[in-house]
Design a protein around this motif. Sequence first.
Motif, PDB file in Angstrom:
ATOM      1  N   GLY A  27       0.924  -1.298  -0.118  1.00  0.00           N
ATOM      2  CA  GLY A  27      -0.021  -0.033  -0.063  1.00  0.00           C
ATOM      3  C   GLY A  27       0.807   1.415  -0.041  1.00  0.00           C
ATOM      4  O   GLY A  27       1.284   1.683  -1.175  1.00  0.00           O
ATOM      5  N   MET A  28       0.986   1.711   1.020  1.00  0.00           N
ATOM      6  CA  MET A  28       1.757   3.072   1.556  1.00  0.00           C
ATOM      7  C   MET A  28       3.115   2.966   1.976  1.00  0.00           C
ATOM      8  O   MET A  28       3.414   2.087   2.922  1.00  0.00           O
ATOM      9  CB  MET A  28       0.901   3.871   2.197  1.00  0.00           C
ATOM     10  N   ALA A  29       4.324   3.212   1.413  1.00  0.00           N
ATOM     11  CA  ALA A  29       5.652   3.533   2.076  1.00  0.00           C
ATOM     12  C   ALA A  29       5.872   4.834   2.678  1.00  0.00           C
ATOM     13  O   ALA A  29       5.563   6.034   2.156  1.00  0.00           O
ATOM     14  CB  ALA A  29       6.456   3.205   0.963  1.00  0.00           C
ATOM     15  N   ALA A  30       5.822   5.079   4.084  1.00  0.00           N
ATOM     16  CA  ALA A  30       6.191   6.032   4.735  1.00  0.00           C
ATOM     17  C   ALA A  30       7.606   6.250   4.739  1.00  0.00           C
ATOM     18  O   ALA A  30       8.315   5.563   5.280  1.00  0.00           O
ATOM     19  CB  ALA A  30       5.552   6.138   6.026  1.00  0.00           C
ATOM     20  N   ILE A  31       8.195   7.414   4.221  1.00  0.00           N
ATOM     21  CA  ILE A  31       9.798   7.811   4.072  1.00  0.00           C
ATOM     22  C   ILE A  31      10.151   9.139   4.680  1.00  0.00           C
ATOM     23  O   ILE A  31       9.470  10.200   4.729  1.00  0.00           O
ATOM     24  CB  ILE A  31      10.054   7.777   2.625  1.00  0.00           C
ATOM     25  N   ALA A  32      10.994   9.064   5.726  1.00  0.00           N
ATOM     26  CA  ALA A  32      11.721  10.174   6.301  1.00  0.00           C
ATOM     27  C   ALA A  32      12.507  10.824   5.456  1.00  0.00           C
ATOM     28  O   ALA A  32      13.776  10.068   5.195  1.00  0.00           O
ATOM     29  CB  ALA A  32      12.037   9.815   7.829  1.00  0.00           C
ATOM     30  N   ASP A  33      12.440  12.019   5.197  1.00  0.00           N
ATOM     31  CA  ASP A  33      13.380  12.841   4.351  1.00  0.00           C
ATOM     32  C   ASP A  33      13.744  14.230   5.027  1.00  0.00           C
ATOM     33  O   ASP A  33      12.938  15.211   4.639  1.00  0.00           O
ATOM     34  CB  ASP A  33      13.091  12.919   2.951  1.00  0.00           C
ATOM     35  N   ARG A  34      14.901  14.229   5.760  1.00  0.00           N
ATOM     36  CA  ARG A  34      15.377  15.436   6.182  1.00  0.00           C
ATOM     37  C   ARG A  34      15.862  16.441   5.301  1.00  0.00           C
ATOM     38  O   ARG A  34      15.892  17.675   5.765  1.00  0.00           O
ATOM     39  CB  ARG A  34      16.269  15.124   7.457  1.00  0.00           C
ATOM     40  N   THR A  35      16.171  16.196   4.107  1.00  0.00           N
ATOM     41  CA  THR A  35      16.949  16.920   3.148  1.00  0.00           C
ATOM     42  C   THR A  35      15.936  17.833   2.385  1.00  0.00           C
ATOM     43  O   THR A  35      16.307  18.850   1.845  1.00  0.00           O
ATOM     44  CB  THR A  35      17.595  16.004   2.251  1.00  0.00           C
ATOM     45  N   GLY A  36      14.664  17.244   2.155  1.00  0.00           N
ATOM     46  CA  GLY A  36      13.739  18.080   1.156  1.00  0.00           C
ATOM     47  C   GLY A  36      14.061  18.019  -0.143  1.00  0.00           C
ATOM     48  O   GLY A  36      13.580  18.582  -0.880  1.00  0.00           O
TER      49      GLY A  36
END
Length: 587
Positions: A493-502
Amino acid sequence: MHSTARASLSLGSLGLLRLFSVPWSWSLAASLGVYLGTGGWRYLYVAARTARRDLNGLYVLLRVKLALRWHVRNRSTIPSIFAQTVAMHPDKAALVYEATGETWSFSQLDRLSDAVAHWALAQGWASGDIVALFMESRPLLVALWLGLAKVGVEAALINFNLRRDSLTHCMGVSGARGIVFGAELADAMEEVSESLGQSMVRFCAGELSPERLASLAAHPLDQLLGSAPQVSRPLPADRLFYIYTSGTTGLPKAAIVVHSRYYRIAAFGYYAFRIRPDDIIYDCLPLYHSAGNIMGVGQCLLYGLTVVVKKKFSASRFWEDCIKYNCTVVQYIGEICRYLLSQPVRPSETQHQVRLAVGNGLRPSVWEAFMQRFRVAQIGEFYGATECNCSIANMDGKVGACGFNSRILPGVYPIQLVQVDEESMELVRDRHGLCVPCRPGEPGLLVGRINQQDPLRRFDGYASKDATKKKIVHDVFRKGDSAYLSGVEGKAGMAAIADRTGHFDCGTFLREVQRALPPYARPVFLRISTHVDTTGTFKIQKTRLQREGFDPRHSTDQIYFLNPRAGRYEGVTEELYSSIVEGRMSL
């Protein structure tokens, strides 16, 4: 009050009244009054409403159970049962390959599987050895695993969508000594060729140039089978082949399929949905999985039906194929029925002879629309993973139901839907340490009590012992018991990804995902956050994400949708969200 306590109290009052010489008529009336007065009327109401369904289910269960007992006692195998089918229908069409129009009679399928058996013996393979099969759906795949089974060699049915690491993993966990791959998958083989090692002997089904065969260190299988003599001496063996889980929540697991399990799955489908020997089945599902290879092809091998094998599902050709081959039964899975409903109206969709659609994952919202538009009289919805011991089936046509468990005879088939803590995904236990049954309408996990002496209730597990242990829970129905625990595995379904760089790049992500994962395991939605919420023990908090879903109004995170038409991730707007929810945009 529990139904058992009510019954005990009612019978106790009957005995007490008879002890004081109260007439039978008065005693029975009083006993019934006690039963109804303590809430037993609900049991009688449920019994009246479900008796017909439950008795039909009991009949199917007994038919399969008695047949299984007979086959186990006589050490029958799928090849030995198939031999009896061949004797009854030698010249009848067994398998039809839609891609070429080629028809294989039962005797032809038997002869080719004999040639496969002799070829396997010539390679030095013996009972208990494993050979991987990696090719697109075609009748040859059936002949290969059937021929290997005749000499006790087990096949590992590899998903032809797998690539690179997932493919290498599946080859490795199977412990295969050799592999047969289709020429159409030569590129995929090239990618993993070095990691497979030189000890794994390789054979190619189909035409490849001598140079390409040499680069893959492979031998041409077609020539070898054409010159192989026939052998028809089915050997008793417990394991038949391996079927892999989808791998959407991790790497695929190799589920063990024994002969009795293959028979059980096919037989339940045959009796539960009243399939007939003269039916013709349209099988557009992949043969590396149980729905296509057991529920579908199993009707051919065990009951003498003709099965039309479709190389790949096509919504635009579905009903034309059914008309061309006079199909009376079709198979579906997941979104197939919705894809068919999204097609333009055409005359062929009501000119067919299909009376039954068998499968799982049919949404209630499209159930009646499918039956009405395409004039299909019966939906045979069922639930059951390849390896599970708690399969259920919808035998009474109730819209939206994937099956049932008897309320009046629960002990006959000991399965249960039990409560789960949504945060931890741990089973909820009562004060006695036993699992808590779900209330009507409450979601939970399905469990089935394990009895290794009963072919209907045994759990054979996976090639990995660790994976097998994770699927077994204890103290479920009563202290000391063990049960199979169904999972949450399914389409990604959905993948939640942490991206601090933007600077997350959806295009780069998609290219990498396409190289590493099969289509069904690729995230349909992406949620890009600056951080991922965790608990005090650093576990990811998924509940809020699941609750918010992909509605852009509920979050400031960036949410993307994998548009199948455009072949790229696109930002989810309120307009796009509405299109998906209303079914105007397919997933």
